[in-house]
Design an enzyme around this catalytic site. Structure first.
Site, mmCIF file in Angstrom:
data_model
loop_
_atom_site.group_PDB
_atom_site.id
_atom_site.type_symbol
_atom_site.label_atom_id
_atom_site.label_comp_id
_atom_site.label_asym_id
_atom_site.label_seq_id
_atom_site.Cartn_x
_atom_site.Cartn_y
_atom_site.Cartn_z
ATOM 1 N N ASP A 36 0.985 -1.181 0.109
ATOM 2 C CA ASP A 36 0.141 0.007 0.019
ATOM 3 C C ASP A 36 1.049 1.213 0.011
ATOM 4 O O ASP A 36 2.085 1.174 0.552
ATOM 5 C CB ASP A 36 -0.963 -0.066 1.261
ATOM 6 C CG ASP A 36 -2.217 0.934 1.217
ATOM 7 O OD1 ASP A 36 -3.322 0.543 0.798
ATOM 8 O OD2 ASP A 36 -2.178 2.082 1.134
ATOM 9 N N TYR A 148 -12.973 6.636 -14.825
ATOM 10 C CA TYR A 148 -12.972 5.167 -13.965
ATOM 11 C C TYR A 148 -13.444 4.154 -15.133
ATOM 12 O O TYR A 148 -13.176 3.108 -15.116
ATOM 13 C CB TYR A 148 -13.930 5.651 -12.925
ATOM 14 C CG TYR A 148 -14.219 4.391 -11.751
ATOM 15 C CD1 TYR A 148 -13.121 3.865 -11.027
ATOM 16 C CD2 TYR A 148 -15.162 3.390 -12.063
ATOM 17 C CE1 TYR A 148 -13.275 2.941 -10.223
ATOM 18 C CE2 TYR A 148 -15.056 2.084 -11.191
ATOM 19 C CZ TYR A 148 -14.054 2.002 -10.299
ATOM 20 O OH TYR A 148 -14.315 1.055 -9.410
ATOM 21 N N THR A 183 -16.540 0.299 0.852
ATOM 22 C CA THR A 183 -15.012 0.654 1.087
ATOM 23 C C THR A 183 -14.573 2.210 1.204
ATOM 24 O O THR A 183 -15.722 2.854 0.842
ATOM 25 C CB THR A 183 -14.144 0.205 -0.205
ATOM 26 O OG1 THR A 183 -14.892 0.983 -1.375
ATOM 27 C CG2 THR A 183 -14.357 -1.244 -0.411
#
Length: 263
Positions: A36, A148, A183
């Site tokens: 990450d 996206y 999320t």
């Protein structure tokens, strides 16, 4: 792929789907490198699953190499690579060319660069499994956000190509295409000060149930174990995809109507 005893790398594993997949892999017996860009988040996930964290930009060649090197030093050669890191990008057409470059790098080129890094060794060994975490937007579309939608379509297309090209050489490929998942990414869309981004978030949230990341992770792990390609946490996406293919004009008209209901 026998997950028990394998070595896995998961990108974007500091939260959300990535964290859930990393935990599920560890529970299935894999040694996991938690990648990450946020050091604290990566360390938290790694501590939860007795894994190893690595702060890395998973969209760059150097960052991917660092993840693989970390895995080799800690556990050995990588067997499973989960390309999960992703961003929503700008709304609308995306006015900033640099922002287009950034989302293409993170949502697409990260997958391409990772595949280039792992495939030579996997082909030589005759085994390995690549997981592309894409989106239902890659099969359908994303209202309110062209960058996206475009990058997720491309990620699905690349995963298909990998599966076709390397499937006969012992390489497994899975492509994960959920709709709404609880999320930070989806919550950030819903809470955005930008109206167009909020509309994009509403499109996702209202299209079907918003799932827990653990549900997506469990299906992803099953796909790795089974060697299956398409992972649809929302089964209704398959019906939508078939409707799209059977009558494109009707599907586009329907999506326009759906967009109007969102405001």
């Amino acid at each position: 792929m026998n997950i028990d005893g394998s070595v896995a790398v998961v990108t974007g594993a500091g939260s959300g789907i990535g964290r859930a997949v990393a935990a599920a892999l560890a529970a299935a017996g894999a040694a996991v490198v938690v990648g990450d860009i946020d050091a604290a988040s990566a360390a938290k996930t790694a501590a939860m699953i007795d894994g190893v964290s690595a702060v890395s930009d998973a969209s760059s060649t150097e960052g991917i190499a660092a993840l693989l090197d970390t895995a080799r030093r800690a556990f050995g050669p990588v067997d499973i690579y989960v390309a999960n890191a992703g961003i929503t990008g700008e709304p609308g057409l995306g006015d900033d060319e640099a922002a287009w470059d950034r989302i293409i790098d993170i949502n697409l080129r990260a997958h391409i660069r990772a595949a280039k890094a792992v495939l030579p060794e996997w082909v030589e060994r005759g085994r390995g499994h690549f997981v592309a975490v894409a989106s239902a937007a890659g099969l359908l579309t994303q209202i309110g956000a062209a960058p996206y939608s475009v990058t997720k379509h491309a990620a699905v297309g690349f995963a298909e190509w990998l599966a076709i090209t390397y499937g006969d050489r012992g390489i497994g490929v899975s492509c994960v295409c959920p709709m709404g998942v609880d999320t930070p990414l989806l919550r950030g869309m819903s809470d955005s000060p930008d109206e167009e981004i909020r509309v994009a978030g509403a499109a996702v949230s209202s299209a079907g149930a918003v799932l827990d990341p653990d549900t997506v992770a469990a299906l992803t792990i099953q796909a790795i174990a089974d060697g299956s390609f398409l992972v649809l946490p929302h089964p209704e996406v398959l019906t939508m995809y078939r409707q799209k293919g059977s009558d494109y004009e009707r599907w586009i008209a329907g999506m326009r109507r759906f967009k109007r209901t969102l405001g």
